[in-house]
Design an enzyme around this catalytic site. Structure first.
Site, PDB file in Angstrom:
ATOM      1  CE1 TYR A  16      -3.749   2.477   1.017  1.00  0.00           C
ATOM      2  CE2 TYR A  16      -2.113   3.317   2.563  1.00  0.00           C
ATOM      3  CZ  TYR A  16      -3.319   3.458   1.905  1.00  0.00           C
ATOM      4  OH  TYR A  16      -4.088   4.583   2.112  1.00  0.00           O
ATOM      5  CB  ALA A  42       5.082   0.296  -2.684  1.00  0.00           C
TER       6      ALA A  42
HETATM    7  N1  LIG Z   1      -8.603   5.811   6.009  1.00  0.00           N
HETATM    8  C1  LIG Z   1      -7.382   6.245   6.236  1.00  0.00           C
HETATM    9  O1  LIG Z   1      -6.868   6.197   7.375  1.00  0.00           O
HETATM   10  C2  LIG Z   1      -6.569   6.854   5.104  1.00  0.00           C
HETATM   11  C3  LIG Z   1      -5.378   7.509   5.427  1.00  0.00           C
HETATM   12  C4  LIG Z   1      -4.634   8.096   4.403  1.00  0.00           C
HETATM   13  C5  LIG Z   1      -5.060   8.019   3.100  1.00  0.00           C
HETATM   14  N2  LIG Z   1      -6.218   7.355   2.809  1.00  0.00           N
HETATM   15  C6  LIG Z   1      -6.636   7.328   1.409  1.00  0.00           C
HETATM   16  O2  LIG Z   1      -7.866   8.037   1.296  1.00  0.00           O
HETATM   17  C7  LIG Z   1      -8.610   7.512   0.181  1.00  0.00           C
HETATM   18  C8  LIG Z   1     -10.016   7.155   0.649  1.00  0.00           C
HETATM   19  O3  LIG Z   1      -9.905   6.164   1.658  1.00  0.00           O
HETATM   20  P1  LIG Z   1     -11.099   5.821   2.675  1.00  0.00           P
HETATM   21  O4  LIG Z   1     -10.475   5.608   4.010  1.00  0.00           O
HETATM   22  O5  LIG Z   1     -12.204   6.779   2.501  1.00  0.00           O
HETATM   23  O6  LIG Z   1     -11.456   4.348   2.123  1.00  0.00           O
HETATM   24  P2  LIG Z   1     -12.827   3.571   1.965  1.00  0.00           P
HETATM   25  O7  LIG Z   1     -13.849   4.019   2.934  1.00  0.00           O
HETATM   26  O8  LIG Z   1     -12.441   2.124   1.943  1.00  0.00           O
HETATM   27  O9  LIG Z   1     -13.300   4.031   0.503  1.00  0.00           O
HETATM   28  C9  LIG Z   1     -12.584   3.643  -0.652  1.00  0.00           C
HETATM   29  C10 LIG Z   1     -13.396   4.008  -1.870  1.00  0.00           C
HETATM   30  O10 LIG Z   1     -12.724   3.518  -3.026  1.00  0.00           O
HETATM   31  C11 LIG Z   1     -13.614   2.645  -3.728  1.00  0.00           C
HETATM   32  N3  LIG Z   1     -12.857   1.600  -4.394  1.00  0.00           N
HETATM   33  C12 LIG Z   1     -12.024   0.675  -3.866  1.00  0.00           C
HETATM   34  N4  LIG Z   1     -11.579  -0.153  -4.818  1.00  0.00           N
HETATM   35  C13 LIG Z   1     -12.143   0.257  -5.985  1.00  0.00           C
HETATM   36  C14 LIG Z   1     -12.094  -0.211  -7.318  1.00  0.00           C
HETATM   37  N5  LIG Z   1     -11.376  -1.293  -7.676  1.00  0.00           N
HETATM   38  N6  LIG Z   1     -12.792   0.457  -8.267  1.00  0.00           N
HETATM   39  C15 LIG Z   1     -13.545   1.531  -7.940  1.00  0.00           C
HETATM   40  N7  LIG Z   1     -13.634   2.027  -6.689  1.00  0.00           N
HETATM   41  C16 LIG Z   1     -12.948   1.378  -5.717  1.00  0.00           C
HETATM   42  C17 LIG Z   1     -14.561   2.106  -2.660  1.00  0.00           C
HETATM   43  O11 LIG Z   1     -15.789   1.611  -3.180  1.00  0.00           O
HETATM   44  P3  LIG Z   1     -16.001   0.063  -3.609  1.00  0.00           P
HETATM   45  O12 LIG Z   1     -15.315  -0.766  -2.570  1.00  0.00           O
HETATM   46  O13 LIG Z   1     -17.487  -0.126  -3.657  1.00  0.00           O
HETATM   47  O14 LIG Z   1     -15.384  -0.069  -4.954  1.00  0.00           O
HETATM   48  C18 LIG Z   1     -14.790   3.381  -1.869  1.00  0.00           C
HETATM   49  O15 LIG Z   1     -15.684   4.233  -2.542  1.00  0.00           O
HETATM   50  C19 LIG Z   1      -7.803   6.325  -0.342  1.00  0.00           C
HETATM   51  O16 LIG Z   1      -7.013   6.736  -1.440  1.00  0.00           O
HETATM   52  C20 LIG Z   1      -6.924   5.971   0.832  1.00  0.00           C
HETATM   53  O17 LIG Z   1      -5.759   5.288   0.423  1.00  0.00           O
HETATM   54  C21 LIG Z   1      -6.985   6.776   3.777  1.00  0.00           C
END
Ligand SMILES: NC(=O)c1ccc[n+]([C@@H]2O[C@H](COP(=O)([O-])OP(=O)(O)OC[C@H]3O[C@@H](n4cnc5c(N)ncnc54)[C@H](OP(=O)(O)O)[C@@H]3O)[C@@H](O)[C@H]2O)c1
Length: 251
Positions: free
Chosen positions: A161, A163
């Site tokens: 992740y 990376a």
């Molecule tokens: N949560 C944290 O602590 C954190 C920290 C730093 C950065 N981030 C980043 O912030 C962003 C949002 O994360 P989040 O925490 O809000 O995650 P989340 O609640 O798991 O949401 C991820 C979103 O991406 C979609 N997704 C995943 N795989 C997909 C695919 N193959 N095709 C299309 N859509 C896809 C999911 O919907 P479906 O599963 O229905 O496809 C969902 O809408 C990400 O880039 C994550 O790496 C998160």
């Protein structure tokens, strides 16, 4: 190879495509933009009731569908359909990603492939698609990559992740140079925030992160959203940057 520099300012994005807009940070970004009158196209593999409701309430300025970001034909078709409905996409938020919760030595080879495909290959391809359409029309645009503090600091269980997020930070800088000011390309790197992705963290890990954070709380999506909006909408000269939003946990 770099494009010739273009001194004209890049106008605010008026039609924004948000990947992974169904829940978590993506849904918060979509909601914020739609409520401010921006036209928004959003997809995820599943359209949640929350995203469907938002789209129904603002049907004049939203386009949503179930699309897997790794399916290139489906993302191309989604982009064309979105543009027919909303006009040319001039803003892109690469937000869709999958997390990880496994030591590298114990992560299946296929899982490494899936994480890289979803978090790095797919957003690079989607970006290429949007940039090509913008350049072909002689238009300007804004790109925001949602990366992570994991790209800059080490966290066990998040090797593949991290990376991918480091790869997107690097791509942000090179694309900003390559586009010669025709588009503003930046990344926002949040610290950990509560979502489905971070639900794998136990209370001990969350307590530890909070204790290491000078502002004394986990980052909230609502604290990341204004930074994304600023990069999409405000007149700035911010380009090729990774903006960390983590309450100085990593400082
Ligand atoms: N949560 C944290 O602590 C954190 C920290 C730093 C950065 N981030 C980043 O912030 C962003 C949002 O994360 P989040 O925490 O809000 O995650 P989340 O609640 O798991 O949401 C991820 C979103 O991406 C979609 N997704 C995943 N795989 C997909 C695919 N193959 N095709 C299309 N859509 C896809 C999911 O919907 P479906 O599963 O229905 O496809 C969902 O809408 C990400 O880039 C994550 O790496 C998160």
């Amino acid at each position: 190879m770099s494009e010739h520099a273009d001194p004209q300012p890049v106008p605010p994005a008026s039609v924004v495509l948000v990947s992974g807009g169904s829940r978590g940070l993506g849904l918060a970004i979509v909601t914020d933009l739609v409520e401010r009158g921006v036209r928004v196209a959003a997809f995820a593999r599943t359209v949640t009731p929350e995203l469907a409701k938002l789209a129904a309430e603002h049907s004049d300025r939203t386009h949503v569908d179930a699309v897997d970001v790794t399916d290139h034909a489906a993302t191309s078709a989604f982009l064309r359909a979105a543009e027919q409905r909303l006009g040319p996409v001039d803003g892109l938020v690469n937000n869709a990603a999958v997390g990880q919760d496994s030591l590298h030595a114990h992560t299946a080879a296929e899982d490494i492939g899936r994480i890289v495909e979803t978090n790095l290959t797919a957003p690079l391809r989607l970006t290429r698609l949007v940039v090509r359409r913008l350049l072909a029309r002689g238009r300007r645009g804004r790109i925001v990559n949602v990366t992570s503090i994991c790209a800059q600091r080490g966290f066990p269980g998040l090797v593949a992740y991290s990376a991918t997020k480091g790869g997107m930070d690097a791509a942000t800088r090179s694309l900003a140079r390559e586009l010669g000011g025709r588009m503003l390309v930046n990344a926002v790197a949040p610290g950990f925030f509560a979502s489905e992705m971070s639900a794998v963290l136990g209370p001990t890990q969350l307590d530890q992160i909070v204790r290491r954070t000078p502002t004394g709380h986990l980052t909230e999506p609502a604290e990341v959203v204004p930074v994304v909006r600023m990069l999409l909408r405000e007149q700035t000269n911010i380009n090729g940057q990774v903006i960390v939003v983590d309450g100085a946990a990593s400082v």
